[in-house]
Enzyme design. Structure first.
Site, PDB file in Angstrom:
ATOM      1  N   ARG A   1       0.837  -1.196   0.000  1.00  0.00           N
ATOM      2  CA  ARG A   1       0.000   0.000   0.000  1.00  0.00           C
ATOM      3  C   ARG A   1       0.879   1.254   0.000  1.00  0.00           C
ATOM      4  O   ARG A   1       0.607   2.221  -0.696  1.00  0.00           O
ATOM      5  CB  ARG A   1      -0.926   0.027   1.226  1.00  0.00           C
ATOM      6  CG  ARG A   1      -1.933   1.205   1.179  1.00  0.00           C
ATOM      7  CD  ARG A   1      -2.656   1.451   2.493  1.00  0.00           C
ATOM      8  NE  ARG A   1      -1.751   1.943   3.515  1.00  0.00           N
ATOM      9  CZ  ARG A   1      -1.448   1.314   4.638  1.00  0.00           C
ATOM     10  NH1 ARG A   1      -1.962   0.116   4.895  1.00  0.00           N
ATOM     11  NH2 ARG A   1      -0.625   1.845   5.507  1.00  0.00           N
TER      12      ARG A   1
ATOM     13  N   TYR B   1     -17.179  16.822 -15.411  1.00  0.00           N
ATOM     14  CA  TYR B   1     -17.482  15.395 -15.384  1.00  0.00           C
ATOM     15  C   TYR B   1     -18.466  15.106 -14.247  1.00  0.00           C
ATOM     16  O   TYR B   1     -18.306  15.578 -13.127  1.00  0.00           O
ATOM     17  CB  TYR B   1     -16.180  14.605 -15.205  1.00  0.00           C
ATOM     18  CG  TYR B   1     -16.365  13.165 -14.797  1.00  0.00           C
ATOM     19  CD1 TYR B   1     -17.185  12.313 -15.533  1.00  0.00           C
ATOM     20  CD2 TYR B   1     -15.705  12.658 -13.684  1.00  0.00           C
ATOM     21  CE1 TYR B   1     -17.357  10.990 -15.154  1.00  0.00           C
ATOM     22  CE2 TYR B   1     -15.867  11.333 -13.301  1.00  0.00           C
ATOM     23  CZ  TYR B   1     -16.696  10.506 -14.031  1.00  0.00           C
ATOM     24  OH  TYR B   1     -16.862   9.198 -13.647  1.00  0.00           O
TER      25      TYR B   1
ATOM     26  N   ASP C   1      -7.532  18.586 -15.110  1.00  0.00           N
ATOM     27  CA  ASP C   1      -7.841  17.220 -15.525  1.00  0.00           C
ATOM     28  C   ASP C   1      -7.483  17.105 -17.006  1.00  0.00           C
ATOM     29  O   ASP C   1      -8.127  17.706 -17.866  1.00  0.00           O
ATOM     30  CB  ASP C   1      -9.325  16.926 -15.289  1.00  0.00           C
ATOM     31  CG  ASP C   1      -9.675  15.470 -15.555  1.00  0.00           C
ATOM     32  OD1 ASP C   1      -9.057  14.863 -16.446  1.00  0.00           O
ATOM     33  OD2 ASP C   1     -10.580  14.946 -14.896  1.00  0.00           O
TER      34      ASP C   1
ATOM     35  N   LYS D   1      -8.828   5.804 -19.235  1.00  0.00           N
ATOM     36  CA  LYS D   1      -9.160   6.213 -20.591  1.00  0.00           C
ATOM     37  C   LYS D   1      -7.972   6.035 -21.549  1.00  0.00           C
ATOM     38  O   LYS D   1      -7.541   4.922 -21.778  1.00  0.00           O
ATOM     39  CB  LYS D   1      -9.670   7.650 -20.573  1.00  0.00           C
ATOM     40  CG  LYS D   1     -10.718   7.951 -19.481  1.00  0.00           C
ATOM     41  CD  LYS D   1     -11.936   7.060 -19.534  1.00  0.00           C
ATOM     42  CE  LYS D   1     -13.094   7.527 -18.662  1.00  0.00           C
ATOM     43  NZ  LYS D   1     -12.821   7.600 -17.225  1.00  0.00           N
TER      44      LYS D   1
END
Length: 381
Positions: A45, A97, A169, A194
């Site tokens: 982690r 978004y 973004d 994406k």
């Protein structure tokens, strides 16, 4: 050295084995010589060799100092908002978004972080929205789904003047077409699901910071909150990055052809395409929900699905899918009308995709014609 060559050769050969691909360190923990004495890794982690290589590659690609990989694009956005405190305010792009809008309004609003939404192609609107409590400007460019392009350098100047953080973004443009940190932004965010992943087989997010101190704060939240990207998914993103430039070149070539076709179609009222990238949006002349659903149900090569940036073409209806959680008034104010359709243009042959759209328009026309005939027959009875 060209960008494609730089990217490929920033991906290291494994020093231990000579493996040309970055190894997948599928382990949760690492053996230590003594408490706190290790080979740079103690728990996956906190850090993992595969994820670390991905983060180094992405930081270099975006010209940043520190990168952090997350389990989704929204987890990446969440980490950036954690830089703020209760009472702080964000100025965000109005054509935002839907997932980011939901995070801002349904999660952080109750913790005392207020967001105002403005058209960021209007620099004066940004300046009017700034208050003494404003701490962050949040920009998507091109926006989702109307693909508005904002002036990053000019907005960075405003942010600098008022000593605000400026996050961009960069999902739709990718580092191939735009590097916001080089234009004055402080933070870059990607839904790496994406174009960076590129194959519709991984969910991931990235944050890249220009300033090392901000980067370390992001890394702290990455570890403290735990929404980290696993080693196999990190490997998939590295694999995606290897073909990023060549894929974006083909996406753009085909999407440009699709956009040109749509601009000349009599049933299309408006086309949105910034001239690069693989996303094309268009508004039907019959700007309503029923017409949009008819059309998206008639395509064969454009599959109805969420997301974008993969090798297979997708079609979506933003008003009832990606932006469903945005209230209707705000959606329409941002240009997201019921007749707006978003295409993610994949790597199929361009002529096949254009033919598929043409067949869909013809099928919708035949349905409408049949309905008119039935209605006329019923009236005459």
């Amino acid at each position: 050295m060209q960008a494609t060559t730089q990217l490929l050769h920033s991906i290291p050969v494994d020093a231990q084995t000579g493996a040309i691909a970055v190894p997948i360190y599928q382990t949760s923990t690492f053996v230590q010589e003594a408490p706190g004495v290790n080979k740079g890794f103690d728990y996956s982690r906190t850090n993992n060799p595969t994820r670390q290589e991905l983060e180094k590659i992405v930081a270099k690609l975006e010209k940043g100092s520190v990168a952090a990989a997350f389990s989704s694009g929204l987890a990446a956005i969440d980490a950036v908002i954690k830089l703020l405190e209760s009472g702080d305010e964000i100025i965000a792009v109005n054509d935002i978004y839907g997932g980011a809008f939901r995070l801002f309004e349904k999660v952080y609003k109750k913790f005392g972080i207020r967001v105002s939404y403005v058209d960021m192609t209007d620099l004066s609107a940004i300046q009017r929205a700034i208050t003494l409590k404003t701490k962050l400007i949040w920009l998507e460019t091109p926006t989702n789904p109307t693909l508005k392009v904002a002036d990053i350098r000019a907005i960075a100047a405003i942010a600098n003047r008022y000593k605000l953080l400026f996050a961009v973004d960069n999902t739709f443009a990718s580092p191939v077409y735009q590097q916001p940190l080089a234009l004055g932004a402080d933070i870059v965010v990607h839904s790496a699901t994406k174009f960076i992943g590129g194959h519709s087989d991984v969910i991931a997010g990235l944050v890249i910071a220009k300033d090392p101190e901000i980067g370390q704060q992001i890394k702290f939240y990455q570890n403290a909150c735990g929404a980290v990207l696993g080693p196999f998914d990190s490997f998939l993103l590295i694999r995606g990055l290897e073909t990023l430039h060549i894929r974006l070149k083909q996406h753009t070539e085909t999407a440009s052809r699709v956009a040109a076709y749509l601009k000349n179609h009599p049933e299309v009222g408006e086309v949105f395409y910034p001239g690069f990238g693989g996303v094309v949006s268009f508004r039907l002349k019959k700007d309503n929900h029923a017409a949009a659903l008819q059309f998206i149900g008639a395509t064969k090569l454009f599959h109805l699905a969420e997301s974008l940036g993969g090798v297979k073409s997708l079609v979506s209806h933003p008003a009832s899918m990606t932006h469903k959680t945005v209230n209707p008034e705000q959606r329409k104010a941002a240009g997201i009308t019921d007749g707006l359709i978003r295409l993610s243009v994949g790597l199929e042959d361009g002529s096949d995709l254009v033919n598929d759209l043409e067949d869909a328009f013809l099928a919708v026309g035949e349905i409408s014609s049949s309905r008119k005939k039935i209605k006329s027959a019923l009236v005459s009875i």
